[in-house]
Design a protein around this motif. Structure first.
Motif, PDB file in Angstrom:
ATOM      1  N   ILE A 193       0.879  -1.178   0.000  1.00 37.16           N
ATOM      2  CA  ILE A 193       0.000   0.000   0.000  1.00 37.16           C
ATOM      3  C   ILE A 193       0.915   1.226   0.000  1.00 37.16           C
ATOM      4  O   ILE A 193       1.742   1.396   0.897  1.00 37.16           O
ATOM      5  CB  ILE A 193      -0.920  -0.003   1.230  1.00 37.16           C
ATOM      6  CG1 ILE A 193      -1.777  -1.283   1.232  1.00 37.16           C
ATOM      7  CG2 ILE A 193      -1.807   1.232   1.268  1.00 37.16           C
ATOM      8  CD1 ILE A 193      -2.408  -1.605   2.558  1.00 37.16           C
ATOM      9  N   PHE A 194       0.779   2.067  -1.008  1.00 36.88           N
ATOM     10  CA  PHE A 194       1.750   3.137  -1.234  1.00 36.88           C
ATOM     11  C   PHE A 194       1.026   4.444  -1.535  1.00 36.88           C
ATOM     12  O   PHE A 194      -0.169   4.468  -1.824  1.00 36.88           O
ATOM     13  CB  PHE A 194       2.629   2.745  -2.432  1.00 36.88           C
ATOM     14  CG  PHE A 194       4.067   3.171  -2.295  1.00 36.88           C
ATOM     15  CD1 PHE A 194       4.847   2.739  -1.241  1.00 36.88           C
ATOM     16  CD2 PHE A 194       4.642   3.996  -3.254  1.00 36.88           C
ATOM     17  CE1 PHE A 194       6.178   3.117  -1.137  1.00 36.88           C
ATOM     18  CE2 PHE A 194       5.965   4.383  -3.154  1.00 36.88           C
ATOM     19  CZ  PHE A 194       6.735   3.940  -2.087  1.00 36.88           C
ATOM     20  N   GLN A 222      -2.559  -1.002  -3.618  1.00 34.46           N
ATOM     21  CA  GLN A 222      -3.493   0.086  -3.337  1.00 34.46           C
ATOM     22  C   GLN A 222      -2.694   1.385  -3.171  1.00 34.46           C
ATOM     23  O   GLN A 222      -1.540   1.371  -2.735  1.00 34.46           O
ATOM     24  CB  GLN A 222      -4.274  -0.182  -2.039  1.00 34.46           C
ATOM     25  CG  GLN A 222      -5.117  -1.439  -2.048  1.00 34.46           C
ATOM     26  CD  GLN A 222      -6.370  -1.269  -2.876  1.00 34.46           C
ATOM     27  OE1 GLN A 222      -6.891  -0.178  -3.037  1.00 34.46           O
ATOM     28  NE2 GLN A 222      -6.871  -2.379  -3.427  1.00 34.46           N
ATOM     29  N   GLU A 223      -3.329   2.505  -3.493  1.00 35.56           N
ATOM     30  CA  GLU A 223      -2.717   3.813  -3.269  1.00 35.56           C
ATOM     31  C   GLU A 223      -3.604   4.634  -2.345  1.00 35.56           C
ATOM     32  O   GLU A 223      -4.827   4.665  -2.497  1.00 35.56           O
ATOM     33  CB  GLU A 223      -2.517   4.573  -4.589  1.00 35.56           C
ATOM     34  CG  GLU A 223      -1.432   3.975  -5.472  1.00 35.56           C
ATOM     35  CD  GLU A 223      -1.147   4.852  -6.683  1.00 35.56           C
ATOM     36  OE1 GLU A 223      -2.058   5.623  -7.090  1.00 35.56           O
ATOM     37  OE2 GLU A 223      -0.024   4.781  -7.226  1.00 35.56           O
ATOM     38  N   THR A 224      -2.974   5.292  -1.356  1.00 38.31           N
ATOM     39  CA  THR A 224      -3.708   6.149  -0.425  1.00 38.31           C
ATOM     40  C   THR A 224      -2.924   7.436  -0.222  1.00 38.31           C
ATOM     41  O   THR A 224      -1.702   7.474  -0.416  1.00 38.31           O
ATOM     42  CB  THR A 224      -3.906   5.473   0.949  1.00 38.31           C
ATOM     43  OG1 THR A 224      -2.629   5.287   1.569  1.00 38.31           O
ATOM     44  CG2 THR A 224      -4.601   4.138   0.813  1.00 38.31           C
ATOM     45  N   THR A 225      -3.622   8.477   0.199  1.00 37.97           N
ATOM     46  CA  THR A 225      -2.967   9.775   0.381  1.00 37.97           C
ATOM     47  C   THR A 225      -2.595  10.066   1.827  1.00 37.97           C
ATOM     48  O   THR A 225      -1.907  11.050   2.101  1.00 37.97           O
ATOM     49  CB  THR A 225      -3.881  10.909  -0.120  1.00 37.97           C
ATOM     50  OG1 THR A 225      -5.126  10.853   0.582  1.00 37.97           O
ATOM     51  CG2 THR A 225      -4.139  10.773  -1.615  1.00 37.97           C
ATOM     52  N   VAL A 240       0.782  -4.638   2.982  1.00 40.86           N
ATOM     53  CA  VAL A 240       1.603  -4.011   4.017  1.00 40.86           C
ATOM     54  C   VAL A 240       1.885  -2.571   3.581  1.00 40.86           C
ATOM     55  O   VAL A 240       1.722  -2.213   2.418  1.00 40.86           O
ATOM     56  CB  VAL A 240       2.919  -4.785   4.234  1.00 40.86           C
ATOM     57  CG1 VAL A 240       2.628  -6.230   4.635  1.00 40.86           C
ATOM     58  CG2 VAL A 240       3.794  -4.754   2.981  1.00 40.86           C
ATOM     59  N   ALA A 241       2.335  -1.742   4.538  1.00 45.71           N
ATOM     60  CA  ALA A 241       2.571  -0.337   4.212  1.00 45.71           C
ATOM     61  C   ALA A 241       3.776   0.198   4.969  1.00 45.71           C
ATOM     62  O   ALA A 241       3.959  -0.111   6.155  1.00 45.71           O
ATOM     63  CB  ALA A 241       1.338   0.504   4.534  1.00 45.71           C
ATOM     64  N   LEU A 242       4.576   0.998   4.293  1.00 46.10           N
ATOM     65  CA  LEU A 242       5.666   1.730   4.932  1.00 46.10           C
ATOM     66  C   LEU A 242       5.096   3.058   5.426  1.00 46.10           C
ATOM     67  O   LEU A 242       4.595   3.859   4.642  1.00 46.10           O
ATOM     68  CB  LEU A 242       6.798   1.970   3.935  1.00 46.10           C
ATOM     69  CG  LEU A 242       7.566   0.721   3.508  1.00 46.10           C
ATOM     70  CD1 LEU A 242       8.386   0.981   2.252  1.00 46.10           C
ATOM     71  CD2 LEU A 242       8.476   0.241   4.648  1.00 46.10           C
ATOM     72  N   VAL A 243       5.178   3.265   6.744  1.00 45.72           N
ATOM     73  CA  VAL A 243       4.579   4.459   7.346  1.00 45.72           C
ATOM     74  C   VAL A 243       5.594   5.093   8.304  1.00 45.72           C
ATOM     75  O   VAL A 243       6.519   4.433   8.776  1.00 45.72           O
ATOM     76  CB  VAL A 243       3.281   4.114   8.110  1.00 45.72           C
ATOM     77  CG1 VAL A 243       2.203   3.630   7.153  1.00 45.72           C
ATOM     78  CG2 VAL A 243       3.540   3.066   9.193  1.00 45.72           C
ATOM     79  N   PRO A 244       5.444   6.394   8.629  1.00 42.32           N
ATOM     80  CA  PRO A 244       6.349   7.029   9.592  1.00 42.32           C
ATOM     81  C   PRO A 244       6.284   6.353  10.956  1.00 42.32           C
ATOM     82  O   PRO A 244       5.233   5.840  11.358  1.00 42.32           O
ATOM     83  CB  PRO A 244       5.834   8.474   9.669  1.00 42.32           C
ATOM     84  CG  PRO A 244       5.102   8.683   8.381  1.00 42.32           C
ATOM     85  CD  PRO A 244       4.487   7.363   8.061  1.00 42.32           C
ATOM     86  N   GLN A 245       7.402   6.350  11.665  1.00 44.32           N
ATOM     87  CA  GLN A 245       7.488   5.685  12.960  1.00 44.32           C
ATOM     88  C   GLN A 245       6.445   6.202  13.952  1.00 44.32           C
ATOM     89  O   GLN A 245       5.936   5.447  14.795  1.00 44.32           O
ATOM     90  CB  GLN A 245       8.892   5.889  13.544  1.00 44.32           C
ATOM     91  CG  GLN A 245       9.120   5.231  14.887  1.00 44.32           C
ATOM     92  CD  GLN A 245      10.557   5.352  15.333  1.00 44.32           C
ATOM     93  OE1 GLN A 245      11.358   4.431  15.166  1.00 44.32           O
ATOM     94  NE2 GLN A 245      10.925   6.508  15.866  1.00 44.32           N
TER      95      GLN A 245
END
Length: 304
Positions: A193-194, A222-225, A240-245
């Motif tokens: 998810i990016f 999937q793409e999200t803002t 899965v998604a890469l997100v800020p800590q």
């Protein structure tokens, strides 16, 4: 008509005695009498009855007194407002923010600033970084809290206030849950998810390059803002998604967070404002944010 004449007139109207009015104004009586005479000639109306050394207002004078007081009061308020804005204790600041800023110390810093500066209004606008830069250059906002990555910053000043790594959000029960740290290479073929490239083209491309550099072929499902939408999709099992800590602060059922090993850009938030900005209240806000930043509290200087 001069403001001085209005002050002279009000003094005489309130004292109903030229001598006492002159003393109150700390001037001699003859110049005062001359100024009142000049004012009456300019208005084409007699403002005072003068009889047997007694002074009283004419009907025109009584009406003019009400307006003169209002004008002087407006002038005083205008002067106080201008001085307040120039000294940074009064005014209005429009501040753009990216959503991740709300998970940092920035809201606490804004709260502290408002407590110290109750006469300054803060307008918060949730905006993407590109939209903030456009608004800054157009003069629509005074400062932005945004994520910078190879942007055109001509004519702007910046100051980094937050730096944090990416972590991986995964669905509960995922095969990565048994790992303490997930190498980037393991994301090969994993539904990801990016964020859309239109939001941050250079950052988007750089992150894809980092994944490809370790042999990972990103499969964007999937793409999200926003990171919140990303985490919601993770919980729903879309990938899965890469997100800020800092996303760890928002614990969600069905989502687990893991650190990642690999070369990724860090999440940086910066203050950005016009190089020629002349707003003392803004300077005070910047100082408050700077003083409350984690780096400052840890004794590290934040580069300007």
């Amino acid at each position: 008509m001069e403001m001085r004449q209005l002050k002279y007139f009000v003094a005489v109207a309130e004292e109903l005695h030229f001598g006492r009015a002159a003393e109150r104004l700390n001037i001699c009586q003859p110049p005062l009498s001359q100024q009142i005479k000049n004012l009456e000639e300019e208005l084409g109306a007699q403002l005072f009855h003068r009889k047997n050394k007694k002074v009283s207002l004419t009907d025109a004078g009584a009406a003019f007194l009400e307006d003169a007081r209002a004008i002087l009061d407006r002038a005083r308020c205008a002067a106080e407002r201008a001085h307040g804005i120039a000294s940074g204790v009064l005014g209005r600041i429009s501040l753009g923010l990216v959503l991740p800023a709300m998970d940092t110390f920035v809201p606490d810093a804004i709260r502290e600033f408002r407590l110290q500066n109750p006469l300054i209004e803060i307008q918060l606008l949730e905006m993407g970084s590109n939209a903030q830069l456009t608004a800054l250059k157009a003069g629509d906002i005074h400062m932005g809290v945004m994520r910078l990555f190879q942007h055109d910053l001509k004519g702007l000043l910046t100051e980094k206030i937050v730096e944090e790594p990416y972590i991986l959000a995964i669905p509960s029960g995922h095969r990565f849950e048994s790992l303490h740290v997930v190498p980037l290479a393991l994301l090969d073929g994993e539904p990801l998810i990016f964020f859309p490239r239109r939001l941050h083209a250079k950052l988007h491309d750089r992150m894809i390059e980092c994944l490809e550099a370790v042999g990972c072929n990103p499969v964007i499902s999937q793409e999200t803002t926003t990171k919140f939408a990303s985490v919601a999709l993770v919980a729903a099992g879309f990938g899965v998604a890469l997100v800020p800590q800092s996303t760890r602060k928002h614990m969600r059922s069905g989502v687990v967070y893991r650190n990642v090993a690999g070369d990724l850009p860090v999440v940086e938030l910066s203050l950005v404002w016009q190089e020629q900005a002349a707003l003392p209240g803004l300077d005070n806000l910047i100082a408050t944010i700077r003083d409350m930043s984690p780096s400052k509290k840890e004794g590290q200087e934040i580069p300007s």
